[in-house]
Design an enzyme around this catalytic site. Sequence first.
Site, PDB file in Angstrom:
ATOM      1  CB  ALA A  53      -0.732  -0.328   1.022  1.00  0.00           C
ATOM      2  CD  GLN A 197       1.699 -10.950  -2.420  1.00  0.00           C
ATOM      3  OE1 GLN A 197       1.397 -12.223  -2.106  1.00  0.00           O
ATOM      4  NE2 GLN A 197       0.925 -10.150  -3.140  1.00  0.00           N
ATOM      5  CG  ASP A 238      -3.439  -3.292   1.122  1.00  0.00           C
ATOM      6  OD1 ASP A 238      -3.219  -4.306   1.946  1.00  0.00           O
ATOM      7  OD2 ASP A 238      -3.018  -2.974   0.340  1.00  0.00           O
TER       8      ASP A 238
HETATM    9  O1  MRU Z   1      -1.400  -7.210  -3.325  1.00  0.00           O
HETATM   10  P1  MRU Z   1      -0.289  -6.425  -2.322  1.00  0.00           P
HETATM   11  O2  MRU Z   1       1.009  -7.184  -2.384  1.00  0.00           O
HETATM   12  O3  MRU Z   1      -0.008  -4.985  -2.802  1.00  0.00           O
HETATM   13  O4  MRU Z   1      -0.716  -6.300  -1.005  1.00  0.00           O
HETATM   14  C1  MRU Z   1       0.128  -5.779   0.024  1.00  0.00           C
HETATM   15  C2  MRU Z   1      -0.675  -5.984   1.295  1.00  0.00           C
HETATM   16  O5  MRU Z   1      -1.722  -6.569   1.477  1.00  0.00           O
HETATM   17  C3  MRU Z   1       0.424  -5.636   2.411  1.00  0.00           C
HETATM   18  O6  MRU Z   1      -0.109  -6.406   3.703  1.00  0.00           O
HETATM   19  C4  MRU Z   1      -0.300  -4.159   2.547  1.00  0.00           C
HETATM   20  O7  MRU Z   1       0.157  -3.511   1.536  1.00  0.00           O
HETATM   21  C5  MRU Z   1      -0.018  -3.744   3.876  1.00  0.00           C
HETATM   22  S1  MRU Z   1       2.038  -3.530   4.316  1.00  0.00           S
HETATM   23  C6  MRU Z   1       2.549  -2.300   3.505  1.00  0.00           C
END
Ligand code: MRU
Length: 344
Positions: A53, A197, A238
């Site tokens: 995010a 991830q 997010d």
């Molecule tokens: O789909 P992504 O990899 O962008 O999702 C990211 C997440 O869900 C993280 O946990 C979220 O951005 C919060 S941590 C910075």
Amino acid sequence: MLINGKEYRSVWLEGETLFMINQNLLPFDFGIKELHSYSEVVDSIRDMTVRGAPAIGAAGAFALALAAKAAPDNGFRAYLRAARDTLIASRPTAVDLHNGVQSVYEQILKFIPNYDHARQVGFLAAQEFANSSAEDCRLLGIVGSQLIPDGARILTHCNAGALATVDWGTALAAIRAAHRSRKNIFVYVDETRPRLQGSRLTAFELEQEGIPHAIITDSAAGFYFWKHEIDLVITGADRVCLNGDIANKIGTYEKAVLAHEHKIPFYVSAPLSTFDQSCREGKDIPIEIRSETEIKEIGGVLVANPGSNALNPSFDITPARYITGIITPKGVFKAKEASHKVTL
Ligand code: MRU
């Protein structure tokens, strides 16, 4: 963040060129992508070259500055508005993207019709957004690490690390700071299907920092709760709503329910850019639905029955009642009070 002994941000500007770590290559290759136009940034957000995010918030902010640079004087406003809308729509769930793009948009508009000045302001405003995002995450580390006792075994989901932010991370900022203060900790890393991830990026970051950890399948978390081997859970978010509901990577909700059942603290760590002061509750958050190919194929190889459809919601909602506290740069707050407290 430290990668092979060198300090990096996930996304940064040099002159009027944007650079980002190509997260799709990690952990097998390390590559940096160079971008010159806002549409290249849109593609990189969509294909998750940059993801997480706060990281896409900063990338979006820089992208709008690139759009202003390319916008003709005649039709400047319409060009900028179209760029803003395209950027914000490129990934709908993380409000940081909206917040980064919109804040630069508003700064630029103030200087129209002095177009050249407005273009310069775009780059300055984007850099300021990225810097303040990185500083927020540094503070998340200081605040969040106080919640981690020596000897703690921590579960985290997805990648809430420096790669997902401009620097430091959200959940991983707390973990990193606890480790740097010489606490003896161990991290269970959910692999985080379908984009992995956790097993690709969180495991990579933890290894780079020398933090003891192990990757587990998403479905193994319950087993470790049942064995009393998890002391606390920390994830990122997010979007944080006014009532304390949060959106985070698909699978977060079930970890929160498990933590609740086992009376284990469940913390969410979020910088100010992740708060949506116009979102009343989780139901109001748009959930990104991604391609079924992410589920049915791994590295271009089919791993599912070709004739079946797959459903791929990328995020879920964790209700406030399952969240022990939200770690913010201003302190740790009860979920339902956090949105209000961060504005004070
Ligand atoms: O789909 P992504 O990899 O962008 O999702 C990211 C997440 O869900 C993280 O946990 C979220 O951005 C919060 S941590 C910075």
